[in-house]
Design a protein around this motif. Structure first.
Motif, short mmCIF file in Angstrom:
data_model
loop_
_atom_site.label_atom_id
_atom_site.label_comp_id
_atom_site.label_asym_id
_atom_site.label_seq_id
_atom_site.Cartn_x
_atom_site.Cartn_y
_atom_site.Cartn_z
N GLN A 177 47.85 47.59 41.42
CA GLN A 177 48.90 47.08 42.30
C GLN A 177 49.20 45.59 42.09
N GLN A 178 48.12 44.81 41.91
CA GLN A 178 48.32 43.35 41.91
C GLN A 178 47.85 42.69 40.63
N GLY A 179 47.49 43.51 39.64
CA GLY A 179 46.87 42.98 38.42
C GLY A 179 47.69 41.90 37.73
N ASP A 180 49.02 42.01 37.80
CA ASP A 180 49.83 41.02 37.08
C ASP A 180 49.84 39.65 37.76
N GLU A 181 49.21 39.59 38.95
CA GLU A 181 49.09 38.27 39.62
C GLU A 181 47.68 37.70 39.46
N ILE A 182 46.77 38.52 38.89
CA ILE A 182 45.35 38.12 38.85
C ILE A 182 44.99 37.55 37.48
N ALA A 183 44.40 36.38 37.48
CA ALA A 183 43.98 35.76 36.22
C ALA A 183 42.54 36.16 35.90
N VAL A 184 41.66 36.15 36.92
CA VAL A 184 40.24 36.43 36.69
C VAL A 184 39.72 37.41 37.73
N VAL A 185 38.96 38.39 37.25
CA VAL A 185 38.19 39.26 38.15
C VAL A 185 36.74 38.80 38.03
N LEU A 186 36.13 38.40 39.15
CA LEU A 186 34.71 38.03 39.13
C LEU A 186 33.97 39.06 39.96
N ARG A 202 33.57 50.19 33.47
CA ARG A 202 34.79 50.66 34.12
C ARG A 202 35.57 49.50 34.73
N ILE A 203 34.86 48.57 35.36
CA ILE A 203 35.54 47.43 36.00
C ILE A 203 36.15 46.50 34.94
N VAL A 204 35.37 46.27 33.88
CA VAL A 204 35.88 45.38 32.82
C VAL A 204 37.11 46.02 32.17
N TYR A 205 37.02 47.31 31.94
CA TYR A 205 38.15 48.01 31.31
C TYR A 205 39.41 47.88 32.19
N ALA A 206 39.23 48.12 33.48
CA ALA A 206 40.38 48.06 34.40
C ALA A 206 40.94 46.63 34.45
N ALA A 207 40.05 45.64 34.43
CA ALA A 207 40.52 44.24 34.46
C ALA A 207 41.33 43.93 33.21
N HIS A 208 40.79 44.33 32.06
CA HIS A 208 41.49 44.04 30.81
C HIS A 208 42.83 44.77 30.73
N ARG A 209 42.83 46.02 31.20
CA ARG A 209 44.07 46.80 31.15
C ARG A 209 45.16 46.10 31.97
#
Ligand code: PLP
Length: 424
Positions: A177-186, A202-209
């Motif tokens: 939903q908001q990935g295009d506004e997110i620079a970093v997932v910690l 799974r989390i890293v994959y989703a962040a990179h996608r």
């Protein structure tokens, strides 16, 4: 069936890792009796050999003074390299991708200095709600440092109402939903309060996608769970060494930077002389030439006395081997869960039940008032049981496969049963 002490003792007898306990100092009470130490998730115990290694460094200092930088038993200038192989092993990383340095929160700032690059609409940071306070302070202050507003640019993902934990699916949904506004997932490998272990690939994959940088806080994961950071493809990770790694209070922390990011040479990195190419560092020239690998992120010369105990601890991990430790850990924690089953009307386990979704730790909520939980913890301490408390109402208990016994898990359940009867 409720497990018996005889059963637990038989498991201890059959445990191939049993001799490792003798290589740790087990804390004792004033009469010299061993305490029931179930707090390795907070501060791991001292490997006996740590004393020898620290004394060796002190002796070398006394004997050699400044000459120890080059002539100590383990010369101090390249000291961090003594820790590289052990850390790479525990992280599932290439040697160049890890470095022992500084401490967790400082390392987090250094990583964010390189990998948090707010750009137009993509400027937010995603963390869990209820993240460890220091992590939250770090990301909020990084946002502010970039002129952003944590009130709008820090996304804190909460568990659904009534639930204790955030699912991987919820993280994926948020990123969709908001990935295009997110620079970093910690994200943490294991959540400090609930003990939930996350599916990191799974989390890293989703962040990179979603086009985000994926960073991990492994404070409660390293030495607790098997890790494969290189294959997981995380961009960076940070950790402390005083918990499951048994590196001692205030021990040197560590960083992982994925090879991909090392090769790309980050757009920015905060520099100090220890990140400079070691072969030319002492020319003291103004131009910075980076060391190879994650070592380039070092700033200062390493704190030898807080790195030395970690040497002793890492050797034990390499001997015990992580897959055997995990196997024993699964059995210890399953036994703890089983032994607490008769108390389920009074003790809620908030850690996920599925073994793959937790490490050593179980987080317990004593039902009734919060005050009862605090009293239970204090009474347990009076009975020689060392575990700890996290606000608002959680008792954390962790049997550690390197030094805890199956028998101790049952003794803990017995003492907790007794205390709950005394404090209705
Ligand atoms: C998850 C997590 N983050 C950050 C910290 C802070 O660590 P340090 O004081 O080493 O920076 C801790 C310490 O326990 C922690 O558990």
């Amino acid at each position: 069936m409720i497990p018996t002490l005889d059963y637990a003792r038989a498991r201890d007898q059959a445990d191939v890792l049993r001799p490792f306990r003798e290589r740790f100092a087990i804390p004792t009470d004033s009469s010299g009796a061993e305490l029931l130490y179930l707090c390795g998730h907070s501060l791991g115990l001292m490997p006996l050999n740590a004393r020898h290694i620290v004394e060796q460094e002190l002796d070398d200092w006394a004997r050699l003074g400044v000459l120890g930088h080059e002539h100590a038993t383990r010369p101090w200038i390249p000291y961090h390299r003594n820790l590289t192989a052990g850390l790479a092993y525990l992280c599932g990383a290439q040697a160049d991708e890890v470095v022992a340095m500084s401490s967790l929160t400082v390392n987090l700032h250094l990583m964010l200095a390189s990998f948090f690059k707010p750009d137009g609409r993509r400027r937010k940071i995603l963390i869990e709600s209820g993240a460890f306070s220091s992590d939250r302070h770090a990301v909020a202050s990084q946002l502010a440092w970039h002129g952003l507003d944590p009130a709008s640019d820090l996304i804190e993902l909460s568990p659904p109402a009534g639930a204790e934990v955030v699912s991987e699916a919820a993280i994926e949904a948020c990123l969709e939903q908001q990935g295009d506004e997110i620079a970093v997932v910690l994200w943490p490998g294991v959540q400090f309060r609930t003990g939930q272990a996350f599916d990191l690939p799974r989390i890293v994959y989703a962040a990179h996608r979603a086009g985000c940088v994926a960073g991990l806080d492994l404070a409660h994961s390293i030495g607790n769970m098997p890790l494969a950071l290189h294959a997981t493809d995380a961009d960076f990770a940070v950790w402390c060494s005083y918990k499951y790694l048994n590196g001692g209070p205030g021990a040197i922390g560590g960083c992982f930077v994925h090879e991909r990011n090392i090769k790309a040479a980050p757009a920015s990195r905060l520099h100090g002389w220890w990140g400079h190419d070691a072969t030319t560092r002492f020319r003291m020239e103004p131009r910075f030439e980076a060391e190879t690998g994650a070592a380039a992120w070092q700033i200062s010369n390493p704190p030898i006395l807080s790195a030395a105990p970690l040497l002793a601890a890492l050797k034990l991990f390499q001997q015990a081997r992580m897959e055997r430790l995990r196997e024993k850990s699964l059995a210890l924690t399953a036994l703890l869960e089983e032994a607490l089953r008769p108390l389920e009307r009074q003790v809620q386990i908030i850690t996920p039940r599925e073994p793959a979704r937790r490490g050593c730790q179980l987080s317990l909520r004593i039902l009734g008032a919060r005050q009862r939980g605090r009293q239970v913890l204090e009474r347990l301490a009076g009975l020689g049981v060392i575990c700890d408390w996290r606000e608002p109402d959680v008792i954390r208990v962790a049997p550690i496969p390197l030094y805890n016994r199956f028998e101790e898990v049952l003794v803990f359940a017995e003492r907790l049963t007794q205390v709950l009867q005394e404090i209705p």
